[in-house]
Scaffold this motif. Sequence first.
Motif, PDB file in Angstrom:
ATOM      1  N   LEU A 195     -75.989  66.128  13.086  1.00  0.00           N
ATOM      2  CA  LEU A 195     -74.598  65.678  13.051  1.00  0.00           C
ATOM      3  C   LEU A 195     -74.396  64.559  12.035  1.00  0.00           C
ATOM      4  N   ALA A 196     -75.383  63.671  11.942  1.00  0.00           N
ATOM      5  CA  ALA A 196     -75.298  62.591  10.960  1.00  0.00           C
ATOM      6  C   ALA A 196     -75.352  63.147   9.541  1.00  0.00           C
ATOM      7  N   ARG A 197     -76.237  64.120   9.321  1.00  0.00           N
ATOM      8  CA  ARG A 197     -76.339  64.726   7.995  1.00  0.00           C
ATOM      9  C   ARG A 197     -75.041  65.423   7.609  1.00  0.00           C
ATOM     10  N   LEU A 198     -74.402  66.069   8.577  1.00  0.00           N
ATOM     11  CA  LEU A 198     -73.134  66.743   8.287  1.00  0.00           C
ATOM     12  C   LEU A 198     -72.050  65.758   7.891  1.00  0.00           C
ATOM     13  N   ARG A 199     -72.248  64.481   8.259  1.00  0.00           N
ATOM     14  CA  ARG A 199     -71.300  63.423   7.872  1.00  0.00           C
ATOM     15  C   ARG A 199     -71.819  62.605   6.696  1.00  0.00           C
ATOM     16  N   GLY A 200     -72.890  63.086   6.056  1.00  0.00           N
ATOM     17  CA  GLY A 200     -73.404  62.431   4.859  1.00  0.00           C
ATOM     18  C   GLY A 200     -74.327  61.265   5.129  1.00  0.00           C
ATOM     19  N   LEU A 201     -74.887  61.170   6.336  1.00  0.00           N
ATOM     20  CA  LEU A 201     -75.749  60.043   6.695  1.00  0.00           C
ATOM     21  C   LEU A 201     -77.145  60.552   7.059  1.00  0.00           C
ATOM     22  N   ASN A 202     -78.166  60.036   6.367  1.00  0.00           N
ATOM     23  CA  ASN A 202     -79.557  60.380   6.647  1.00  0.00           C
ATOM     24  C   ASN A 202     -80.152  59.310   7.555  1.00  0.00           C
ATOM     25  N   LEU A 203     -80.381  59.648   8.819  1.00  0.00           N
ATOM     26  CA  LEU A 203     -80.878  58.654   9.783  1.00  0.00           C
ATOM     27  C   LEU A 203     -82.273  58.163   9.434  1.00  0.00           C
ATOM     28  N   ASP A 204     -83.064  58.984   8.754  1.00  0.00           N
ATOM     29  CA  ASP A 204     -84.413  58.567   8.377  1.00  0.00           C
ATOM     30  C   ASP A 204     -84.400  57.526   7.276  1.00  0.00           C
ATOM     31  N   LYS A 205     -83.301  57.448   6.532  1.00  0.00           N
ATOM     32  CA  LYS A 205     -83.202  56.482   5.440  1.00  0.00           C
ATOM     33  C   LYS A 205     -82.099  55.457   5.700  1.00  0.00           C
ATOM     34  N   LEU A 206     -81.821  55.244   6.967  1.00  0.00           N
ATOM     35  CA  LEU A 206     -80.776  54.303   7.338  1.00  0.00           C
ATOM     36  C   LEU A 206     -81.151  52.895   6.904  1.00  0.00           C
ATOM     37  N   ALA A 207     -80.176  52.185   6.374  1.00  0.00           N
ATOM     38  CA  ALA A 207     -80.438  50.830   5.877  1.00  0.00           C
ATOM     39  C   ALA A 207     -80.979  49.928   6.988  1.00  0.00           C
TER      40      ALA A 207
END
Length: 537
Positions: free
Chosen positions: A270-282
């Motif tokens: 779901l995060a990827r579908l919104r353009g967010l990579n949780l593995d590379k979260l700041a």
Amino acid sequence: MGNDLQENENTYEIKHIHSSGVRRGSQDEARDAAHLELDKEFTRQKTSLRNQNWDVIISCFGVSFTGFFFGYDTGTVGGITNMSAWLERFGHYNSTLGEYEMATPLVGIIVSAFHIGCIVGGFTIARLADSLGRRIPIGIACFAYMVGLSVQLSAGHGKWYQYLIGRMITGLTVGANAVLSPMLLSEIAPPRIRGVIVNFYQINTTHGILVGYIVDYATKNKYSDDRMWRLPLIGGFIFSVVILPFLINAPESPRYLIKQGRYDAAKKCLARLRGLNLDKLAKPQPSPDQLSTLDSVDAELRFLKENIHYQEQRQRNVHFGQLFSKRFLKRTISGMCIMGFQQMSGIDYFLYYGTKLFKSVGIEDSYKTSIILGAINAAMTYVSIFVADHLGRKKGLLLGSVGCFLCLFIFSTVGVVMIDKADAPNYQLSGAIMIVFTCLFIVVFCCSWSAIASVLVSEIFTLEIKSQAMAFSQAFNWGSNFFIALCTPIITARIGYAFGYVFSGCMFVAIIFVYFLIPETKGLTLEEIDDIYDKEN
């Protein structure tokens, strides 16, 4: 047990709070607030593709490349069965005409055998979506496609039945992917551009048709031996391999992952579908935009968990006959009729046998005419990808049905009056008129039934019946296709262009059907579409 059931019903009613205004307690109010924020997030999404997540869009386009298989077969089969080398290998020699030929009914059986495989694939391989996800069954189907091509290529002299079996095996692939690909695309696409994303499948189908026409034309003119028909089939191997990297990179359906209890994977998806990579979260502190996105992801995850949990409770007792229960009957009828009407519009009447149709009106190199029609078909698909989301599903189908009816009626009338029943047919004039209205028909079809049917069917079914219902609807599509492929050469040999009135009549019925039974689903989430049908029941 009673308390559990009541809790499940309460969970389901959460999705109705926004529309009904009913409040059920502080916990429900908190969840409702989260859902409202989720709705606002959807509203903030722009419809322009340049503002979307291109990583996901490119992956979706790769998955939709499965549509190329169907289009490529449609584009090549009509030309291949008219090639002299193919007829020499599988047909018989006519000493009177001094050339090889094949009985018209047998040609129809070989062409239509593909659709038997499509029906079986939709009910077998596609059913694996519930246990293996959406991507793995697509990979299995691609492997089956290569097996089918191998069977066709290895067929010996006179062994038309082996060629037929090979076509049935390749049909398994197309039938399965016709269910799996739109299903996956509809579940990972943002609601605001879901119609565009799902129509990627149709874009690749039309590309496949055009490429098939071009390959047939090139090999027919360059070779005189078996390479004439074998090279178009070998091209199918290349396309099967091209899709694999895209399939590996594509996100899995978050609804499937939640259903399997893989919540962490669903959250990442779901995060990827919104353009967010949780593995590379700041780290150590995410940015405000990232935090806002995380909140939206968590809200959507909770919402989907509740909705899927409810549907799973109901799915435990779901069987095939449930598709015809009071709750699902309208959806089932809508799905099967929409997919049936899409084919009975007459599009494959031109695509499968366009080579023969235009040859009969005096156009010598009808392969060139087929390329022109294929180019129009492919070009108009780029226009049509915006129709489903901008014009709307219902209005688009209504206008398309009227346009297709008029074009088919005029095409058939010209063919009957100026060719079939004329003492001295004017092939040049009648041929020109028929080609014009064929082109107009393709333009109208691409902007309506081609663009909207698969999108609509992928939207209207709930998760609990989705795989079964989509397979059943697609079966009507392939059944109609089978009828056209089998009967067109046989019936046109008897009644000529009057066969076109069958398709124009179907489009007239479609106008009535769409007006009374199809709701507008433009811009709605899949759960909101469920609400429309549930309220009607």
